[in-house]
Enzyme design. Structure first.
Site, mmCIF file in Angstrom:
data_model
loop_
_atom_site.group_PDB
_atom_site.id
_atom_site.type_symbol
_atom_site.label_atom_id
_atom_site.label_comp_id
_atom_site.label_asym_id
_atom_site.label_seq_id
_atom_site.Cartn_x
_atom_site.Cartn_y
_atom_site.Cartn_z
ATOM 1 N N LYS A 80 1.147 -1.090 0.314
ATOM 2 C CA LYS A 80 0.291 0.115 0.076
ATOM 3 C C LYS A 80 1.102 1.312 0.037
ATOM 4 O O LYS A 80 1.752 0.879 0.795
ATOM 5 C CB LYS A 80 -0.608 0.129 0.962
ATOM 6 C CG LYS A 80 -2.066 0.726 1.280
ATOM 7 C CD LYS A 80 -3.059 0.699 2.668
ATOM 8 C CE LYS A 80 -3.928 1.943 2.967
ATOM 9 N NZ LYS A 80 -4.607 1.705 3.862
ATOM 10 N N SER A 155 -9.527 1.697 3.123
ATOM 11 C CA SER A 155 -8.706 2.421 2.557
ATOM 12 C C SER A 155 -8.044 1.982 1.383
ATOM 13 O O SER A 155 -7.253 1.847 0.466
ATOM 14 C CB SER A 155 -7.969 3.911 2.598
ATOM 15 O OG SER A 155 -7.312 2.673 4.443
ATOM 16 N N SER A 179 -10.066 -0.952 7.570
ATOM 17 C CA SER A 179 -9.329 -1.050 5.521
ATOM 18 C C SER A 179 -8.306 -1.678 5.627
ATOM 19 O O SER A 179 -8.305 -1.415 4.348
ATOM 20 C CB SER A 179 -8.599 1.023 5.627
ATOM 21 O OG SER A 179 -8.564 1.841 6.131
HETATM 22 N N1 GLN Z 1 -13.449 4.010 6.233
HETATM 23 C C1 GLN Z 1 -12.546 4.815 7.920
HETATM 24 C C2 GLN Z 1 -12.284 6.234 7.432
HETATM 25 O O1 GLN Z 1 -11.959 6.525 6.715
HETATM 26 C C3 GLN Z 1 -11.570 3.570 7.845
HETATM 27 C C4 GLN Z 1 -9.916 4.546 7.071
HETATM 28 C C5 GLN Z 1 -8.842 3.214 7.056
HETATM 29 O O2 GLN Z 1 -9.098 2.049 8.441
HETATM 30 N N2 GLN Z 1 -8.002 2.878 7.231
HETATM 31 O O3 GLN Z 1 -11.592 6.629 8.724
#
Ligand code: GLN
Length: 497
Positions: A80, A155, A179
């Site tokens: 990532k 994400s 995420s």
């Molecule tokens: N969807 C969540 C957010 O937007 C989780 C994001 C994540 O785990 N990086 O904060």
């Protein structure tokens, strides 16, 4: 007929390398070709063909003299783009870091390199890991291989896409509020967010430091175990990484439970079913697949126990106060001086900051910085941030109460299957979809997503398993047993050859 190289799991690739059936150069070249053939998925932000092939050749050379570093030596993987990588660009999918090159590797990247894994490139994601659809990337969307008009989740969206589309067998992701688990669920792969502190955060571009965790994403629990082995452990560069002993994950997943029988490999396992995870708001198809998975666990000898996580709903406001608060502080370092982008034209220093940040950050990142700054400001701190911290503790306590009567908690990951790209314009509605992943994040508990069926439009559904602190091995054991008895994780997006 021999299996195509891209259909091999990480474990199978490792075996074929060990037996001399294939080489790292062959696997890496195959991955590079497949990545090049599937750019429509928007998975990669950077591909390092030359570096990957050189690393692969070095791996083959080690093996030729009988000195591979271990089971991961020579397998192609991708990171990532939240992990900094020496010699490759790192952007966090933000314009702010366009062209940025880190002078060092993130610890997780260095650990995987030291294990011999070959880095083929960097993966798209939501900007600074903020989002759940990979739509917040400054470099375009990533597409779900099951239906390329749909989101892969986020994400770590492209980390999931790359595995689901079989571009590489395994990737790294990060999970702050879901995420790793949510994109794994929406693309039909397996992913685990370890206990907070299991993996080093050093060199992982910070979003919300008290929540951020790295973790592996792959097709099987076995592959996740292999990767997590290399990624785990204390790091003196991250004071929040834990001095916990790291178990031999592979050994644990292959060791039968004390009470296991051939027909009932999960005999003695108590699976907590939180009523709040099966109520309103979960779509019927996800509910059906999740319930079928629970029935499967029962068939395998597990006992289902009704539990309650009464503050599940509150995890949304709590997370969406704490995470932006931490983000607003973490992202203050992107000021046009130290890293990345700087506005071309500006007046005084303040004007430079203002223009740089206005140009460099996307809309969602700006929204979080504003919310975070607000909840931390004098006069609102007690009402929002402090209250959220208190509730966070209560959410963690609720889990401890639950773990008195069960060993693992099971439920859905995402309330629905992958939605079409561009179909959600209300940020709050988007936040609500994180309801089932946020509680474990706030508590710092390990959680995983395991493919457990299909819902509407033939789209994948994931089963979430949550364990107590440091119980990744137990989660992986349960998931592995489930995958020995089911074949959901072997299904593939049919549109891809
Ligand atoms: N969807 C969540 C957010 O937007 C989780 C994001 C994540 O785990 N990086 O904060």
């Amino acid at each position: 007929m021999s299996t195509a190289l891209h259909d091999l799991t990480l474990a199978e690739q490792s075996q074929q390398l060990a037996s001399g059936q294939t080489t790292s150069v062959a696997l890496t070249q195959h991955a590079l070709d497949r990545i090049a053939a599937h750019t429509e998925l928007g998975a990669f932000l950077h591909v390092d063909a030359a570096g990957a092939l050189a690393a692969a050749a070095a791996s083959d050379a080690r093996r030729a003299v009988g000195q591979p570093f271990g089971p991961l030596d020579g397998v192609p993987i991708a990171h990532k783009d939240i992990f900094v990588t020496h010699g490759l660009p790192t952007t966090a999918a933000s314009k702010m870091l366009k062209g940025y090159q880190s002078p060092f590797d993130a610890t997780v990247v260095a650990q995987l390199k030291a294990a011999g894994a070959v880095t083929v490139g960097k993966l798209n994601c939501d900007e600074f890991a903020m989002g759940g659809a990979n739509e917040n990337s400054a470099y375009g969307v990533a597409r779900n291989p099951w239906d390329t008009n749909r989101i892969p989740g986020g994400s770590s969206g492209a980390s999931a896409v790359a595995v689901s589309a079989r571009l590489v067998a395994a990737t790294t992701g990060t999970d702050t509020g879901g995420s790793i688990r949510q994109p794994a669920a929406l693309t039909g792969i397996t992913g685990i967010k370890p206990t907070y502190g299991r993996c080093s955060r050093y060199g992982m571009i910070a979003f919300a430091s008290s929540l951020d965790q790295a973790g592996p994403m792959a097709r099987t629990a076995e592959d996740c175990a292999m990767l997590l082995q290399a990624m785990s452990g204390f790091d003196q560069c991250d004071a929040t990484s834990a001095q916990e002993p790291v178990p031999d994950f592979m050994a644990v997943i292959n060791t039968p439970r004390a009470e296991a029988t051939t027909a009932q490999p999960l005999k003695g396992l108590r699976v907590g079913v939180p009523k709040e995870f099966f109520g309103e708001g979960v779509s019927a198809d996800v509910l059906a697949a999740t319930r079928a998975a629970l029935a499967q666990l029962e068939t395998m000898g597990a006992t289902l126990v009704n539990i309650s996580l009464p503050r599940t709903e509150l995890s949304i406001p709590v997370y969406y106060i704490i995470a932006p608060a931490e983000a607003s502080s973490n992202l203050s370092r992107f000021d046009g001086v130290k890293f990345g982008h700087r506005a071309a034209k500006y007046g005084d220093l303040n004007d430079m900051y203002r223009k740089t940040r206005a140009e460099g950050f996307g809309a969602e990142v700006k929204r979080r910085i504003m919310i975070g700054t607000y909840v931390l400001s004098h006069g609102y701190y007690d009402a929002y941030y402090l209250q959220a911290q208190k509730l966070r503790r209560m959410i963690a306590d609720d889990f401890q109460a639950a773990f008195k009567v069960c060993d693992v908690i099971a439920g859905p990951v995402s309330p629905s299957v992958a939605r079409p790209i561009g179909s959600q314009t209300d940020p709050v509605a988007e936040y609500l979809a994180d309801i089932f992943t946020l509680p474990a994040s706030l508590a710092g508990l390990p959680g995983m997503s395991v493919p457990c069926g299909f819902g509407e439009h033939g789209l994948p559904v994931g089963l979430q398993l949550i364990g107590n602190y440091w119980q990744e091995a137990g989660l992986l054991h349960t998931a592995h047993a489930f995958q020995q008895a089911t074949d959901w994780h072997q299904r593939r997006p049919t549109s891809l050859s």
